[in-house]
Design a protein around this motif. Sequence first.
Motif: not given
Lengths: 260, 260, 260, 260
Positions: A129-131, A163-168, A170-171, A210, A214-215, B209, D159
């Motif tokens: 997981a990203p975290w 799958v690319s989880d874009m939340r990852s 910023p996390i 994408a 997201v940044g 975004r 996750y």
Amino acid sequence: DAPFTLIAGPCQLESLDHARMMAEKVLEAAAPTGTNVIFKSSFDKANRSSVDAARGMGIDHGLEVLATIGQEFGCPVITDVHDIEQVNRAAQAVDVLQIPAFLSRQTDLLLAAGETGKAINVKKGQFLAPWDMQHVAAKIASTGNENIMLCERGASFGYNMLVSDMRSLPIMAQTGYPVVFDATHSVQLPGGQGTSSGGQREFVAPLARAAVAVGTGAVFIETHQDPDNAPCDGPNMVAVDKLGGVLAELSAIDKLVKGL
Amino acid sequence: DAPFTLIAGPCQLESLDHARMMAEKVLEAAAPTGTNVIFKSSFDKANRSSVDAARGMGIDHGLEVLATIGQEFGCPVITDVHDIEQVNRAAQAVDVLQIPAFLSRQTDLLLAAGETGKAINVKKGQFLAPWDMQHVAAKIASTGNENIMLCERGASFGYNMLVSDMRSLPIMAQTGYPVVFDATHSVQLPGGQGTSSGGQREFVAPLARAAVAVGTGAVFIETHQDPDNAPCDGPNMVAVDKLGGVLAELSAIDKLVKGL
Amino acid sequence: DAPFTLIAGPCQLESLDHARMMAEKVLEAAAPTGTNVIFKSSFDKANRSSVDAARGMGIDHGLEVLATIGQEFGCPVITDVHDIEQVNRAAQAVDVLQIPAFLSRQTDLLLAAGETGKAINVKKGQFLAPWDMQHVAAKIASTGNENIMLCERGASFGYNMLVSDMRSLPIMAQTGYPVVFDATHSVQLPGGQGTSSGGQREFVAPLARAAVAVGTGAVFIETHQDPDNAPCDGPNMVAVDKLGGVLAELSAIDKLVKGL
Amino acid sequence: DAPFTLIAGPCQLESLDHARMMAEKVLEAAAPTGTNVIFKSSFDKANRSSVDAARGMGIDHGLEVLATIGQEFGCPVITDVHDIEQVNRAAQAVDVLQIPAFLSRQTDLLLAAGETGKAINVKKGQFLAPWDMQHVAAKIASTGNENIMLCERGASFGYNMLVSDMRSLPIMAQTGYPVVFDATHSVQLPGGQGTSSGGQREFVAPLARAAVAVGTGAVFIETHQDPDNAPCDGPNMVAVDKLGGVLAELSAIDKLVKGL
């Protein structure tokens, strides 16, 4: 305000001449947008789907080629390492050490990489997981080396697909370390061709756009002059003559997002 | 060259006055960027996690409110329908009928919606692949109605979590129908609070975004003047006074991407 | 100490004669092991992948056939319902109402089913966690009807595939309601053949054995005299002449596990 | 007709006396059912979630302890290896080498293990499909060593959670190699406690019963006299005084299934 960064090169080293040609083309593609380039290539493909797949030129010759590219083109070079013995040798030849996703939990490898003092790019395991990556980073940081990049390259999603989880993005950025989006391996279909992995090259540019929107200020894209005949990751590499176009898009989005 | 479109409003209708207030605020937020608005609200929450959760004002009063909003503000209105009987009644009050994700395979509902001749926004089931949606669209199109939008709102990813697969957007766009990204329900944590769903409001803007950078020209964002006290979807609604800021970002990325 | 129960029959009603033939064969297959049979068939396939797929004989004729089977064979009959209007009609013809997985969160359907006082078999949505099903059951139980069965039929696992999480069975059993394992739809490959779903018939028996070994006393298996030419779910139906063999295994494991 | 096999022991070596005590208790638990025992323990936990977690007693002392256990108790011993250098040393001390799941694609490690001629138990990576394991086995078999076991230990499912896909067992069995079900790590919640993994001990026995009912003749269960205070994998280890009861169930199902 950091410049947009591209980690790029052919998946696998083929020869010094090939590496030179690729480095030249990647740098040319990046110049118009002022994109920072870190040249990437592998001396050994240590975890191919099949035992018969091409492994590459090996560490001795490979590190020599990578060091030569760094000197001749004056750009930083990154390569991936798979065991502790490789770490120290690679650290003498390249600027950034990369920890492969499958190995992202191997404590000794992370510590050895950290202890070189080199910058470290750790790929997030497909099973993490990203975290979870804060603990991976903490292993490296425990050596006193905070020069760490965390790289998203897709999460397991059923069988033979990521799958690319874009939340990852910023996390992972909450750690304070720069985040990289690997647009090449995120579109891999692992094991999808039986004895090799498939890929979805057509999604490299959209997913990279994408991630930048997201940044994320750094993108990893493997590239080749003839992806369909490349010795590995062909289905998900971008043709080098299309790289400039992709970078024009990414760089424009990056500037926009940083200015928002 | 189509203008950027926003489907927005409070998850659930609360009163005519509340709907008026929300419509006014949404239109104000959209005006500076010339964003097209379709006002969205639900007269009935037909599939809440718990039987004790608020269902809403019901179809009679709800459709009246929605029709009033459409007339007073001169903007198109969308609402979701859950059975055939609702379809025909809703078609007389609103401009766009929405098929909920859980119901995206119910043939009779899709046919009935198609037969109204109204525009139809179908949410992709959390259990469907992006390429499955061509068959969903074909059910509607079999009625002669091609006024169809396909909407991504997250795919099941383990339990109590969704993931937004950004590949879904270009894949669904291959149908030729416009694609919408539902940034609100994509960040839902279904059932994540036991008797109700949780959510991750902080990811609405980054994922929106991302979707726009991929090339999606329409975004769905539920909003409320006080999300934390809203009767449903509070954890994933955006405060309406932040909506203008989000739209400024999305609109800028949309213009950039369309100009690339 | 409850007898082992089998819910079985052809996916879709074809004719009265066909239903008679199938009921006879299913009961014959179940007799040697003393397995309880609930005869299952559908009068309408309301959520086929494609609008062109066969829907079935319809509710009028279908319910007549099901009632006839119940009377002639003296065994309970189950069928699935898709909207409130169907619920009340079906309740007059069959013994058990089944709520399809896609509709497992539709509050009004659950309440209407509960209010008939009939036994209700609710399939767990492919998008739900096992612990979410207590809230589904609570919707039905709020009508005063506690005659509820909870049915596992696979969870979304990437695209076009389900996975059977065997933990789901004891988790759902904590509600106190009987749990059913649907071995037929758990091996579906949803949308896996483009305009229809594929399936993995070879895993029906192993997964059913697993579920019974875990402690589940009821199994759902669709069956047909010629699955490869059945109008629906052919790839995952078991040939009826193999059903007896499967039941011999399941019944033996059931006896063993209950005796442990 | 092969006897039922159990791979069991404490996750991590603690001392020679502890290993002796555990081996004695495991063998006692296995005796009544005639279960074959392979004693398992690790000398190094090389991929803990956190850098601060206990690593174990190290390779020198650890291999000595394992060799002593093998000699004193006359039972085969298995341990996991993480790099090539460990492979050759471990091969002199134990009977079976285990390849960890994260390392299941590392070609050099697989080849080195194969070349020892020892039996090899390869865990299926959480990121691999069951059918991918034939290529993993082929890497080992390319050394001429066909003494291979393939081990299911859960697939990534969202996750911080794994799911046990029971289809995996017959799919891997198609290779002709024996298949093992790791009931301990299949119920791990990876990273689920932040700096360590959680687990669901209550599902070890049901999932193991399921695997044996499917047809798997070997089960892997980590055990400890006091799991809640064990140095690793506590949440998913079974108390050793409950092991006999679990084996009684598994052995009975195994006999039944083999006789079907």
